[in-house]
Write a protein that holds these residues in place. Structure first.
Motif, PDB file in Angstrom:
ATOM      1  N   ARG A 157      30.514 -18.696  20.642  1.00 18.29           N
ATOM      2  CA  ARG A 157      30.304 -17.374  21.230  1.00 18.29           C
ATOM      3  C   ARG A 157      29.285 -16.611  20.404  1.00 18.29           C
ATOM      4  NH1 ARG A 157      35.025 -13.717  23.586  1.00 18.29           N
ATOM      5  NH2 ARG A 157      33.725 -12.405  24.892  1.00 18.29           N
ATOM      6  N   HIS A 158      28.320 -16.000  21.081  1.00 11.53           N
ATOM      7  CA  HIS A 158      27.276 -15.205  20.433  1.00 11.53           C
ATOM      8  C   HIS A 158      27.348 -13.808  21.015  1.00 11.53           C
ATOM      9  CE1 HIS A 158      22.686 -14.728  19.520  1.00 11.53           C
ATOM     10  NE2 HIS A 158      23.419 -13.834  18.910  1.00 11.53           N
ATOM     11  N   LEU A 159      27.618 -12.811  20.155  1.00  5.69           N
ATOM     12  CA  LEU A 159      27.815 -11.443  20.612  1.00  5.69           C
ATOM     13  C   LEU A 159      26.876 -10.474  19.919  1.00  5.69           C
ATOM     14  CD1 LEU A 159      31.688 -11.498  20.192  1.00  5.69           C
ATOM     15  CD2 LEU A 159      30.500 -11.542  22.371  1.00  5.69           C
ATOM     16  N   HIS A 160      26.622  -9.374  20.586  1.00  8.77           N
ATOM     17  CA  HIS A 160      25.985  -8.195  20.014  1.00  8.77           C
ATOM     18  C   HIS A 160      27.036  -7.091  20.086  1.00  8.77           C
ATOM     19  CE1 HIS A 160      21.894  -9.754  19.927  1.00  8.77           C
ATOM     20  NE2 HIS A 160      22.129 -10.307  21.106  1.00  8.77           N
ATOM     21  N   PRO A 161      26.827  -5.962  19.405  1.00  8.48           N
ATOM     22  CA  PRO A 161      27.772  -4.849  19.591  1.00  8.48           C
ATOM     23  C   PRO A 161      27.880  -4.491  21.071  1.00  8.48           C
ATOM     24  CG  PRO A 161      26.321  -4.403  17.745  1.00  8.48           C
ATOM     25  CD  PRO A 161      25.803  -5.653  18.420  1.00  8.48           C
ATOM     26  N   HIS A 162      28.977  -3.841  21.421  1.00  6.16           N
ATOM     27  CA  HIS A 162      29.244  -3.488  22.817  1.00  6.16           C
ATOM     28  C   HIS A 162      28.042  -2.762  23.423  1.00  6.16           C
ATOM     29  CE1 HIS A 162      31.244  -1.718  26.306  1.00  6.16           C
ATOM     30  NE2 HIS A 162      32.129  -2.683  26.152  1.00  6.16           N
ATOM     31  N   TRP A 163      27.760  -3.051  24.680  1.00  2.00           N
ATOM     32  CA  TRP A 163      26.576  -2.490  25.342  1.00  2.00           C
ATOM     33  C   TRP A 163      26.614  -0.968  25.411  1.00  2.00           C
ATOM     34  CZ3 TRP A 163      27.065   0.435  29.713  1.00  2.00           C
ATOM     35  CH2 TRP A 163      28.264   0.309  30.420  1.00  2.00           C
ATOM     36  N   LEU A 164      27.776  -0.362  25.350  1.00  2.00           N
ATOM     37  CA  LEU A 164      27.826   1.101  25.406  1.00  2.00           C
ATOM     38  C   LEU A 164      27.238   1.744  24.154  1.00  2.00           C
ATOM     39  CD1 LEU A 164      31.113   2.220  27.183  1.00  2.00           C
ATOM     40  CD2 LEU A 164      28.765   2.582  27.875  1.00  2.00           C
ATOM     41  N   THR A 165      27.006   0.956  23.103  1.00  2.00           N
ATOM     42  CA  THR A 165      26.356   1.517  21.920  1.00  2.00           C
ATOM     43  C   THR A 165      24.907   1.894  22.204  1.00  2.00           C
ATOM     44  OG1 THR A 165      25.770  -0.674  21.099  1.00  2.00           O
ATOM     45  CG2 THR A 165      27.818   0.272  20.282  1.00  2.00           C
ATOM     46  N   VAL A 166      24.350   1.394  23.272  1.00  2.00           N
ATOM     47  CA  VAL A 166      22.978   1.768  23.645  1.00  2.00           C
ATOM     48  C   VAL A 166      22.954   2.856  24.720  1.00  2.00           C
ATOM     49  CG1 VAL A 166      22.011  -0.456  22.976  1.00  2.00           C
ATOM     50  CG2 VAL A 166      22.694  -0.084  25.344  1.00  2.00           C
TER      51      VAL A 166
ATOM     52  N   THR B 162      41.007   1.909  19.870  1.00  2.00           N
ATOM     53  CA  THR B 162      41.423   3.243  20.258  1.00  2.00           C
ATOM     54  C   THR B 162      41.637   3.232  21.774  1.00  2.00           C
ATOM     55  OG1 THR B 162      39.150   3.969  20.659  1.00  2.00           O
ATOM     56  CG2 THR B 162      40.022   4.261  18.412  1.00  2.00           C
ATOM     57  N   LEU B 163      42.101   4.328  22.312  1.00  2.00           N
ATOM     58  CA  LEU B 163      42.268   4.406  23.761  1.00  2.00           C
ATOM     59  C   LEU B 163      40.919   4.198  24.455  1.00  2.00           C
ATOM     60  CD1 LEU B 163      43.919   4.928  26.297  1.00  2.00           C
ATOM     61  CD2 LEU B 163      43.549   7.379  25.944  1.00  2.00           C
ATOM     62  N   TRP B 164      39.867   4.841  23.929  1.00  2.00           N
ATOM     63  CA  TRP B 164      38.540   4.669  24.515  1.00  2.00           C
ATOM     64  C   TRP B 164      38.094   3.209  24.431  1.00  2.00           C
ATOM     65  CZ3 TRP B 164      35.384   6.204  27.938  1.00  2.00           C
ATOM     66  CH2 TRP B 164      34.048   5.846  27.919  1.00  2.00           C
ATOM     67  N   ASP B 165      38.343   2.559  23.277  1.00  2.00           N
ATOM     68  CA  ASP B 165      37.991   1.148  23.124  1.00  2.00           C
ATOM     69  C   ASP B 165      38.705   0.282  24.155  1.00  2.00           C
ATOM     70  OD1 ASP B 165      36.284   1.578  20.976  1.00  2.00           O
ATOM     71  OD2 ASP B 165      37.841   1.205  19.474  1.00  2.00           O
ATOM     72  N   ARG B 166      39.966   0.615  24.428  1.00  2.00           N
ATOM     73  CA  ARG B 166      40.707  -0.158  25.433  1.00  2.00           C
ATOM     74  C   ARG B 166      40.099   0.022  26.813  1.00  2.00           C
ATOM     75  NH1 ARG B 166      46.974   0.039  25.245  1.00  2.00           N
ATOM     76  NH2 ARG B 166      46.571  -1.696  26.618  1.00  2.00           N
ATOM     77  N   ILE B 167      39.656   1.226  27.112  1.00  2.00           N
ATOM     78  CA  ILE B 167      39.059   1.497  28.422  1.00  2.00           C
ATOM     79  C   ILE B 167      37.768   0.703  28.605  1.00  2.00           C
ATOM     80  CG2 ILE B 167      37.939   3.280  29.830  1.00  2.00           C
ATOM     81  CD1 ILE B 167      40.040   5.246  28.650  1.00  2.00           C
ATOM     82  N   ILE B 168      36.936   0.655  27.555  1.00  2.00           N
ATOM     83  CA  ILE B 168      35.642  -0.034  27.674  1.00  2.00           C
ATOM     84  C   ILE B 168      35.705  -1.486  27.203  1.00  2.00           C
ATOM     85  CG2 ILE B 168      34.326   2.099  27.463  1.00  2.00           C
ATOM     86  CD1 ILE B 168      33.626   1.207  24.582  1.00  2.00           C
TER      87      ILE B 168
END
Length: 183
Positions: free
Chosen positions: A16-25, A117-123
């Motif tokens: 698996r190759h990942l970048h930080p979550h796309w919402l960081t952009v 966090t709750l927000w992390d669970r949502i996204i």
């Protein structure tokens, strides 16, 4: 040869190759739209006169500097941050000009935990904390997409790596003593 393939051993594969979550952009892209809109409005709102060209260039220069600092740098930081799980290790690389990284062999990982966090669970994002044997302390990877799935994957890969190592050492012992695997 592309990254991370150039870092792999012969018998190693990327799982698996990942970048930080796309919402960081998200915020950099929103800033891009706001800066371009404000610069367009600002250049159009400058009254006709002798200084119009100079003032428009000044507005554009400020917009370009803002774009570089608040948009381009975060986008490049996101793009150059890599979290790679392979069949033998976990690789972490980040940095635009100066780079930093860490490779942790799966056999050295003692604990993998995730928090959301709750927000992390949502996204569907979170933070992974990886404890490994040694004095370097835990490795904390933030904004990991599907952090609970990555934690489960790492635990599974650690077990597979232990099984692979046990089979290799059993094969080596059999070869050493002239057992069936010596043939």
């Amino acid at each position: 040869m592309s990254y991370p393939d150039k870092l792999l051993a012969e018998d190693e594969e990327v799982v698996r190759h990942l970048h930080p979550h796309w919402l960081t952009v998200f915020w950099p892209v929103l800033r891009l739209l706001l800066i371009v809109g404000a610069a367009s409005f600002g250049t159009a709102a400058i009254p006709v006169g002798r200084q119009q060209g100079l003032l428009r260039m000044l507005v554009l220069a400020v917009a370009v500097v803002l774009l570089l600092v608040t948009v381009l740098v975060p986008l490049l930081r996101w793009r150059t941050t890599h979290y790679v799980v392979t069949t033998h290790r976990l690789l972490f690389r980040e940095g635009i000009l100066a780079r930093r990284g860490r490779d942790i062999g799966l056999s050295r990982i003692t604990d993998v935990a995730y928090t959301q966090t709750l927000w992390d669970r949502i996204i569907n994002s979170g933070t992974l904390t990886i404890e490994s044997a040694g004095d370097s302390g835990p490795t904390v990877l933030r904004q990991i997409p599907d952090s609970d799935g990555v934690q489960q994957l790492l635990n599974h890969m650690i077990e597979e790596d232990a099984d692979r190592r046990a089979q290799e050492s059993a094969g080596y012992v059999g070869e050493y003593y002239g057992g069936p695997s010596a043939r």
